[in-house]
Write a protein that holds these residues in place. Structure first.
Motif, short mmCIF file in Angstrom:
data_model
loop_
_atom_site.label_atom_id
_atom_site.label_comp_id
_atom_site.label_asym_id
_atom_site.label_seq_id
_atom_site.Cartn_x
_atom_site.Cartn_y
_atom_site.Cartn_z
N ARG A 245 0.86 -1.17 0.00
CA ARG A 245 0.00 0.00 0.00
C ARG A 245 0.90 1.23 0.00
O ARG A 245 1.77 1.36 0.86
N THR A 246 0.69 2.12 -0.96
CA THR A 246 1.54 3.31 -1.05
C THR A 246 0.97 4.43 -0.19
O THR A 246 -0.16 4.37 0.30
N SER A 247 1.77 5.48 -0.04
CA SER A 247 1.35 6.64 0.75
C SER A 247 0.08 7.28 0.18
O SER A 247 -0.70 7.89 0.91
N GLN A 248 -0.11 7.14 -1.13
CA GLN A 248 -1.28 7.73 -1.77
C GLN A 248 -2.50 6.82 -1.70
O GLN A 248 -3.58 7.19 -2.16
N GLY A 249 -2.33 5.64 -1.12
CA GLY A 249 -3.46 4.73 -0.98
C GLY A 249 -3.60 3.70 -2.09
O GLY A 249 -4.54 2.91 -2.09
N TYR A 250 -2.65 3.72 -3.05
CA TYR A 250 -2.70 2.70 -4.11
C TYR A 250 -2.23 1.37 -3.55
O TYR A 250 -1.38 1.32 -2.66
N THR A 251 -2.77 0.30 -4.09
CA THR A 251 -2.38 -1.03 -3.66
C THR A 251 -1.86 -1.83 -4.84
O THR A 251 -2.25 -1.63 -5.99
N ARG A 252 -0.97 -2.74 -4.51
CA ARG A 252 -0.38 -3.60 -5.53
C ARG A 252 -0.20 -4.98 -4.92
O ARG A 252 0.14 -5.10 -3.74
N TYR A 253 -0.43 -6.01 -5.74
CA TYR A 253 -0.40 -7.37 -5.24
C TYR A 253 0.46 -8.25 -6.15
O TYR A 253 0.53 -8.04 -7.37
N ALA A 254 1.07 -9.23 -5.53
CA ALA A 254 1.76 -10.25 -6.30
C ALA A 254 0.73 -11.04 -7.10
O ALA A 254 -0.42 -11.21 -6.66
N ASP A 255 1.13 -11.52 -8.24
CA ASP A 255 0.19 -12.24 -9.10
C ASP A 255 -0.43 -13.44 -8.40
O ASP A 255 -1.60 -13.77 -8.62
N PHE A 256 0.34 -14.07 -7.52
CA PHE A 256 -0.16 -15.30 -6.91
C PHE A 256 -1.21 -15.06 -5.82
O PHE A 256 -1.79 -16.00 -5.30
N LYS B 177 -3.51 -12.15 -6.17
CA LYS B 177 -4.52 -11.23 -6.70
C LYS B 177 -5.92 -11.82 -6.57
O LYS B 177 -6.14 -12.98 -6.84
N ALA B 178 -6.84 -10.99 -6.14
CA ALA B 178 -8.26 -11.33 -5.98
C ALA B 178 -8.51 -12.23 -4.78
O ALA B 178 -9.65 -12.56 -4.49
N ARG B 179 -7.44 -12.61 -4.07
CA ARG B 179 -7.62 -13.41 -2.87
C ARG B 179 -7.25 -12.64 -1.60
O ARG B 179 -7.85 -12.84 -0.55
N PHE B 180 -6.23 -11.79 -1.70
CA PHE B 180 -5.73 -11.05 -0.54
C PHE B 180 -6.05 -9.57 -0.70
O PHE B 180 -6.09 -9.03 -1.83
N THR B 181 -6.24 -8.90 0.43
CA THR B 181 -6.48 -7.46 0.43
C THR B 181 -5.68 -6.81 1.54
O THR B 181 -5.75 -7.25 2.70
N ILE B 182 -4.92 -5.78 1.21
CA ILE B 182 -4.21 -5.00 2.21
C ILE B 182 -5.00 -3.73 2.45
O ILE B 182 -5.48 -3.08 1.52
N PHE B 183 -5.20 -3.40 3.72
CA PHE B 183 -5.92 -2.18 4.03
C PHE B 183 -5.48 -1.63 5.38
O PHE B 183 -4.98 -2.35 6.23
N ARG B 184 -5.69 -0.34 5.51
CA ARG B 184 -5.31 0.36 6.73
C ARG B 184 -6.51 0.41 7.66
O ARG B 184 -7.63 0.63 7.21
N GLY B 185 -6.28 0.21 8.94
CA GLY B 185 -7.37 0.17 9.88
C GLY B 185 -7.84 1.54 10.33
O GLY B 185 -7.21 2.55 10.04
N ALA B 186 -8.96 1.53 11.04
CA ALA B 186 -9.50 2.77 11.60
C ALA B 186 -8.51 3.37 12.60
O ALA B 186 -8.37 4.59 12.69
N ALA B 187 -7.85 2.49 13.34
CA ALA B 187 -6.71 2.91 14.16
C ALA B 187 -5.55 3.10 13.20
O ALA B 187 -5.02 2.14 12.66
N GLU B 188 -5.16 4.32 12.97
CA GLU B 188 -4.32 4.61 11.82
C GLU B 188 -2.90 4.07 11.93
O GLU B 188 -2.14 4.18 10.99
N ASN B 189 -2.55 3.47 13.04
CA ASN B 189 -1.22 2.89 13.15
C ASN B 189 -1.23 1.41 12.85
O ASN B 189 -0.30 0.70 13.21
N THR B 190 -2.30 0.92 12.22
CA THR B 190 -2.46 -0.50 11.97
C THR B 190 -2.76 -0.76 10.50
O THR B 190 -3.51 -0.02 9.87
N VAL B 191 -2.16 -1.83 9.99
CA VAL B 191 -2.46 -2.27 8.63
C VAL B 191 -2.80 -3.75 8.69
O VAL B 191 -2.29 -4.48 9.55
N TYR B 192 -3.67 -4.19 7.80
CA TYR B 192 -4.17 -5.55 7.81
C TYR B 192 -3.90 -6.23 6.48
O TYR B 192 -3.70 -5.58 5.45
N LEU B 193 -3.90 -7.55 6.52
CA LEU B 193 -3.87 -8.35 5.31
C LEU B 193 -4.99 -9.39 5.44
O LEU B 193 -4.89 -10.31 6.27
#
Length: 118
Positions: free
Chosen positions: A52-63, A65-81
């Motif tokens: 996840r980039t500073s601008q909020g763009y996301t990028r995934y490995a081909d293996f 894609k469409a299965r995993f999601t990276i996102f930032r939590g409501a608690a802004e010091n946390t990121v999830y997979l």
């Protein structure tokens, strides 16, 4: 001193789901607006899974894609997979990374093991 602490690993059945979390703790907290997940399977090199980039763009490995999601939590010091449709090939130690491009140096978590039973 800032540390990245991961959690959420464990055993999961083939086809199941798992959510990993990574929190910045201690010191001056990292916002985790830029973050990445890597993984390392036994006998293999560490590889990028999702980013996840500073601008909020996301990028995934081909293996994952469409299965995993990276996102930032409501608690802004946390990121999830969020990992869905897991299979045996996803068995690995998963590491959280806060990249030097955003924070001046690389930060790494200690890793959390995800083991998928086939």
């Amino acid at each position: 001193q800032v540390q990245l602490v991961e959690s959420g690993g464990g055993w999961v059945e083939d086809g199941g789901s798992r959510r990993l979390s990574c929190a910045s703790v201690g010191g001056t907290l990292l916002t985790m607006h830029a973050a990445a997940w890597y993984r390392q399977a036994p006998g293999k090199e560490r590889e990028l899974v999702a980013q996840r980039t500073s601008q909020g763009y996301t990028r995934y490995a081909d293996f994952v894609k469409a299965r995993f999601t990276i996102f930032r939590g409501a608690a802004e010091n946390t990121v999830y997979l969020q990992m869905n449709s897991l299979n045996a090939n996803d068995t690995a130690v998963y590491f959280c990374n806060a990249p030097r491009e955003a924070y001046g140096r690389d930060y790494w978590g200690q890793g959390t093991l995800v083991a998928v039973s086939s």
